[in-house]
Design an enzyme around this catalytic site. Structure first.
Site, PDB file in Angstrom:
ATOM      1  N   GLU A 180       0.729  -1.028   0.286  1.00  0.00           N
ATOM      2  CA  GLU A 180      -0.127   0.202   0.070  1.00  0.00           C
ATOM      3  C   GLU A 180       0.851   1.773  -0.043  1.00  0.00           C
ATOM      4  O   GLU A 180       0.645   2.294   0.817  1.00  0.00           O
ATOM      5  CB  GLU A 180      -0.735   0.181   0.906  1.00  0.00           C
ATOM      6  CG  GLU A 180      -1.933  -1.287   1.003  1.00  0.00           C
ATOM      7  CD  GLU A 180      -3.296  -1.080   2.151  1.00  0.00           C
ATOM      8  OE1 GLU A 180      -3.757  -1.007   1.984  1.00  0.00           O
ATOM      9  OE2 GLU A 180      -2.719  -0.958   3.892  1.00  0.00           O
TER      10      GLU A 180
HETATM   11  C1  TNX Z   1      -5.058  -4.086   4.450  1.00  0.00           C
HETATM   12  S1  TNX Z   1      -3.212  -6.631   2.868  1.00  0.00           S
HETATM   13  C2  TNX Z   1      -3.958  -4.062   4.812  1.00  0.00           C
HETATM   14  C3  TNX Z   1      -3.587  -3.807   6.472  1.00  0.00           C
HETATM   15  C4  TNX Z   1      -4.701  -3.240   6.911  1.00  0.00           C
HETATM   16  C5  TNX Z   1      -6.081  -4.305   6.643  1.00  0.00           C
HETATM   17  C6  TNX Z   1      -7.387  -4.081   7.276  1.00  0.00           C
HETATM   18  C7  TNX Z   1      -2.577  -5.524   3.427  1.00  0.00           C
HETATM   19  C8  TNX Z   1      -1.126  -5.754   2.907  1.00  0.00           C
HETATM   20  N1  TNX Z   1      -2.601  -4.307   4.210  1.00  0.00           N
HETATM   21  O1  TNX Z   1      -2.818  -2.691   6.700  1.00  0.00           O
HETATM   22  O2  TNX Z   1      -4.880  -3.131   7.758  1.00  0.00           O
HETATM   23  O3  TNX Z   1      -6.229  -4.291   4.995  1.00  0.00           O
HETATM   24  O4  TNX Z   1      -8.774  -5.078   6.654  1.00  0.00           O
END
Ligand code: TNX
Length: 509
Positions: free
Chosen positions: A331
């Protein structure tokens, strides 16, 4: 598909016993049934994850008070597990007892790395090629027996031959948003072990907190460790505590895989060491909100960032012997992202380990021996698979356990699937669609999970379904059988004090 040598070696050392994982199918429900032997019949052989083959025969074995035990000298994990089982059931060890429990290591290639055979007849025989295989056999025996001491035990005469479909059967726990105490992690490791799961991935850093003591950078825990998501728990682990946990898990057949999430999800790091942020950064305080994707290491200051990353990784690797080390990579949008992933992955490799990166890391130019962890169902992972990257499968519509056990469950997310992630959904996943999969891993993010009871509720019983998805090939699984077997294992979950979701599908309402 062409795999590099390194990638082949990695897959080979991860991929266990696919060949030994053959065999015959159980009955239609997946439940082996006990023969009718009258009033005190032994219970049917209900095991989760479902073994490759279970054959029951007429007759049963009665055990009371004591057993004679035969153990190999070099199987410490299985020995510990068997002794714990006998203690729990108040069965003494007595060489003169009429029933013999024999554990043996045999160099039979057909058993594979993790496979085992379990025979109940005049006595009980557990055979495997490795300590880990024997440990799995003990876990199966444990599920065949009640969870607490009884005056007498009855086992159906049977033969089990078993081995896992996938070598990676994991759970990722986010201890960064909300801290989880060592005592909880220990309990959790015991529970995972009962279902033959073998990877506990600890998400040790994120925007809301930093949880691992790094001696060279003490402010990471002084500042980052004192922070948590609003309503969650702050705290951090000393290196000594983590070493203890590593050993505790190892003794139960579980590898702890550490993750330091970089170059995004780093607000706790920036708040602790401001020089890691770009000079024009004005928000350098700790963060307790729910947003993701806003913080980043200042990648245009390589002379500051890379030595810091290297020093942190050195301490992480010194504490965690896991061959695979997770460096995050999720992200984040930054023009230098690909370069960062490439350099951080190279550092891990130089240190003799194998990097894991979230799926987005597939854009970096790396050799295929880097594992990718898939988390968005729709992510185009095909090019990375074609390059030979091994995959850990965590698609969120099946495995994000911060999503509701049912639609609209309070304190759960639904961004990935608005109907939540009910246990039947988790169970229905087919990993074999992904050619380079090494296994599956569920994830419990903790923005909304702030105490042990909430964690238990989100993890159980869904984690048992995850274990079966990873252990038992799709063609042999069936949900009705799983429901029956899990229904029968409820007393085991109770005995472990698990505050599980009272799942209506399992009749647990
Ligand atoms: C996505 S999955 C994220 C997390 C969050 C989560 C909440 C991923 C690699 N990153 O940072 O906590 O969604 O569902």
């Amino acid at each position: 598909m062409k795999l590099s040598i390194a990638s082949k070696v990695l897959l080979a050392c991860l991929s266990v016993a696919a060949t030994a994982c053959s065999p015959s199918s159980p009955d239609a429900t997946g439940v082996a049934t006990a023969t009718d032997t009258g009033e005190a019949a032994a219970p049917p052989a209900r095991i989760v994850p479902l073994p490759a083959s279970v054959e029951t025969r007429p007759g049963e074995l009665a055990i009371a008070k004591a057993v004679a035990v035969e153990l190999p000298a070099d199987a410490p994990m299985a020995t510990r597990a068997l002794e714990e089982l006998l203690d729990t059931l108040a069965l003494a060890r007595d060489g003169a007892a009429p029933v013999r429990v024999r554990l043996a290591l045999e160099d039979d290639a057909a058993l594979g790395e993790e496979g085992y055979r379990l025979e109940v007849g005049e006595g009980v025989a557990l055979v495997a090629r490795t300590d880990i295989g024997l440990l799995h056999a003990v876990q199966s025996l444990r599920q065949l027996l009640p969870p607490t001491a009884q005056p007498e035990y009855r086992l159906p005469h049977l033969s089990i031959a078993d081995a896992p479909a996938y070598p990676w059967r994991g759970l990722s726990l986010d201890v960064a948003r909300s801290f989880m105490p060592v005592e909880y992690l220990e309990k959790h490791i015991d529970r995972m072990a009962m279902f033959k799961m073998n990877r506990l991935h600890l998400h040790l850093s994120d925007d809301q907190g930093w949880r691992m003591e790094i001696k060279r950078y003490p402010k990471l825990v002084e500042i980052g460790g004192a922070s948590a998501v609003k309503g969650g728990r702050s705290g951090w682990y000393t290196q000594e505590q983590l070493e203890h946990l590593v050993a505790y898990a190892q003794a139960r057949g579980i590898t702890i895989v550490p993750e330091i999430d970089m170059p995004g999800h780093v607000q706790a790091m920036l708040a602790s060491y401001n020089e890691l942020a770009c000079d024009d950064e004005d928000n350098l305080s700790t963060y307790d909100g729910l947003e993701v994707g806003f913080s980043v290491l200042c990648l245009s200051k390589p002379d500051v960032v890379y030595p810091f990353v290297r020093n942190v990784l050195e301490e992480v690797l010194a504490v965690f012997p896991s061959q695979q080390i997770h460096i995050g990579g999720d992200e984040i949008k930054d023009p230098l992202y690909g370069e960062f992933v490439g350099r951080a992955a190279a550092m891990v490799k130089e240190m003799g380990r194998t990097p894991i990166v979230w799926e987005e890391g597939s854009v970096a130019d790396t050799s295929p021996d880097m594992l990718l962890q898939l988390w968005n169902d729709g992510y185009d992972i095909a090019p990375a698979v074609a390059e030979g990257h091994p995959l850990i499968l965590s698609p969120c519509t099946y495995f994000y356990l911060d999503h509701g056990n049912y639609a609209g469950q309070p304190q759960t997310y639904d961004w990935c699937r608005k109907e939540g992630v009910p246990i039947a959904r988790t169970y229905s996943f087919d990993p074999s669609k992904f050619e380079t999969a090494v296994g599956v891993e569920a994830a419990l993010w903790t923005e909304l999970v702030h105490d042990d009871a909430a964690a238990d509720n989100r993890l159980w019983p869904r984690l048992a379904a995850v274990s079966e998805v990873a252990w038992t090939p799709m063609a042999q699984r069936d949900y009705a059988g799983f429901v029956q077997r899990m229904g029968a294992l409820r007393p085991h979950l109770d005995a472990q004090g698990i505050a599980y979701h009272p799942e209506p599908d399992l009749g647990w309402e």
